[in-house]
Design a protein around this motif. Sequence first.
Motif, PDB file in Angstrom:
ATOM      1  N   ALA A 152      -6.777  -4.223  -2.856  1.00  0.00           N
ATOM      2  CA  ALA A 152      -6.281  -3.395  -1.744  1.00  0.00           C
ATOM      3  C   ALA A 152      -5.700  -2.082  -2.274  1.00  0.00           C
ATOM      4  O   ALA A 152      -5.934  -1.007  -1.687  1.00  0.00           O
ATOM      5  N   ASP A 153      -4.946  -2.174  -3.381  1.00  0.00           N
ATOM      6  CA  ASP A 153      -4.397  -0.947  -3.967  1.00  0.00           C
ATOM      7  C   ASP A 153      -5.503  -0.018  -4.432  1.00  0.00           C
ATOM      8  O   ASP A 153      -5.424   1.220  -4.235  1.00  0.00           O
ATOM      9  N   ASP A 154      -6.537  -0.628  -5.042  1.00  0.00           N
ATOM     10  CA  ASP A 154      -7.663   0.204  -5.490  1.00  0.00           C
ATOM     11  C   ASP A 154      -8.357   0.867  -4.297  1.00  0.00           C
ATOM     12  O   ASP A 154      -8.727   2.051  -4.349  1.00  0.00           O
ATOM     13  N   ARG A 155      -8.534   0.041  -3.227  1.00  0.00           N
ATOM     14  CA  ARG A 155      -9.176   0.618  -2.035  1.00  0.00           C
ATOM     15  C   ARG A 155      -8.325   1.734  -1.425  1.00  0.00           C
ATOM     16  O   ARG A 155      -8.845   2.773  -0.996  1.00  0.00           O
ATOM     17  N   ARG A 156      -6.999   1.497  -1.377  1.00  0.00           N
ATOM     18  CA  ARG A 156      -6.119   2.543  -0.861  1.00  0.00           C
ATOM     19  C   ARG A 156      -6.197   3.806  -1.704  1.00  0.00           C
ATOM     20  O   ARG A 156      -6.236   4.934  -1.163  1.00  0.00           O
ATOM     21  N   ALA A 157      -6.224   3.609  -3.020  1.00  0.00           N
ATOM     22  CA  ALA A 157      -6.324   4.777  -3.896  1.00  0.00           C
ATOM     23  C   ALA A 157      -7.654   5.504  -3.664  1.00  0.00           C
ATOM     24  O   ALA A 157      -7.702   6.746  -3.615  1.00  0.00           O
ATOM     25  N   ASP A 158      -8.731   4.691  -3.498  1.00  0.00           N
ATOM     26  CA  ASP A 158     -10.035   5.319  -3.226  1.00  0.00           C
ATOM     27  C   ASP A 158     -10.016   6.066  -1.889  1.00  0.00           C
ATOM     28  O   ASP A 158     -10.561   7.180  -1.778  1.00  0.00           O
ATOM     29  N   ARG A 159      -9.397   5.421  -0.883  1.00  0.00           N
ATOM     30  CA  ARG A 159      -9.323   6.087   0.424  1.00  0.00           C
ATOM     31  C   ARG A 159      -8.510   7.379   0.348  1.00  0.00           C
ATOM     32  O   ARG A 159      -8.866   8.392   0.963  1.00  0.00           O
ATOM     33  N   ARG A 160      -7.399   7.296  -0.389  1.00  0.00           N
ATOM     34  CA  ARG A 160      -6.593   8.512  -0.555  1.00  0.00           C
ATOM     35  C   ARG A 160      -7.388   9.616  -1.235  1.00  0.00           C
ATOM     36  O   ARG A 160      -7.337  10.783  -0.820  1.00  0.00           O
TER      37      ARG A 160
END
Length: 315
Positions: A126-134
Motif C-alpha cells: 500500500a505504501d508503495d502504491r501510495r508513493a507511485d500514486r503520489r
Amino acid sequence: MTLTKLMKGSALSALAIAMASTALPAQAEAAAASEQQSQREREDRQYQRRSDRRGERRSERRQERRSERRQEQRSERRQERRSERREERRSDRRQERRDAVREIRRDYRAEDRTERRVDRRAERRADDRRADRRAERRIEERRAERRADRRAERRYEERRAYRRAERRYEERRADRRAERRWRERSVRDRAARSTLERRSRYWDGRRWHNYDRWDRYRWRDNHRYDWYRYRHAHRSIFRLGRYYAPYRDYRYRRLEIGFRIGSLFFGSRYWINDPWRYRLPEVYGPYRWVRYYDDVLLVDIYSGEVVDVIYDFFW
C-alpha cells in the motif's frame, strides 16, 4: 436340652443307688461309683463337645472377621485403586488439555505471525502504491501545468492573431464604407433609389449584389430547421466551451432585434461557419450567425444590426 437330660439321668441314678443300697449295699456302692464315673465321663465329653463347639464358633467368627477384614481391605484397595485411576485419568485429561491449549496457542501464535507478515506486506505494498500514486499525481500536475502554460500561450497567440485580424477587418471595413458612400452618391435615378429602399446591397469585393430583407418567421415554420428537438437528441454538439467576451469588464446583456453591436462581437472567431450542424438555415450576403454567450445572433456584419436572435441556444 442337655441340662434336662442330665437332671433326669441324675435322678434315675439316685433312685437306682437308693434301691441298690437297700438291697445290696456293696453292689450298690460299686454301681454308684461306676455310674458316677460314667456320668463324669459324659459330662467331660459334653464339656469337651461344648468347648469344641465354642472353638469352632470362635474359629468361624475369626474366619468371618478375617474374611470381612479381607473384604474391607480389598474394597479399600479397590477404592484406592479406583481413586488412583481417577486421579491418573484426571491428570491425563489435564495434561491433554494443557497440551491442547499449548498447541492451540502455538497455532494462534503461528497464525498471528503469518497475519502480521501478510499485514506488513500489504502495508508495504500500500505504501508503495501510495508513493507511485503520489509520483503519478506529481507527473500529472506537471503535465497539467505544462498544458496550462501551452494553452495560455495559445490563447495569447490567438488573441494577438485575432487583434491583427480585427485591425485588418476594420481597415477593410473602412475602405468598404468609403467605397459604399462613393457608390451611393453615384446613384441618382429614382428607380435605383426605390430599389435601395426596398432592397439592400452588399459588396463582395468585385461588384454590388442586391438581396431581400431577412424573414425571421418563415424559416421557423420549416421542420428541417427544428433545432430545439435536434438539441434534445444531440446535447453534446450544443455544449461549447466558455465564452470570452471581447472586452474584459463586459457582462451579458439581453440583446433584441434591431440592436446594433460593435464589430468585436461579430468577429470571425464568433462566427458559426456550419449552421446546418445546429439545424440553422444557411445565410447569404452580409448576414452571419454569431455566438453571443449562450445566445445565437444573426448579424449584418456591414451595419452591426441584429436581424434575428435565439435565446438560450447553447448549454
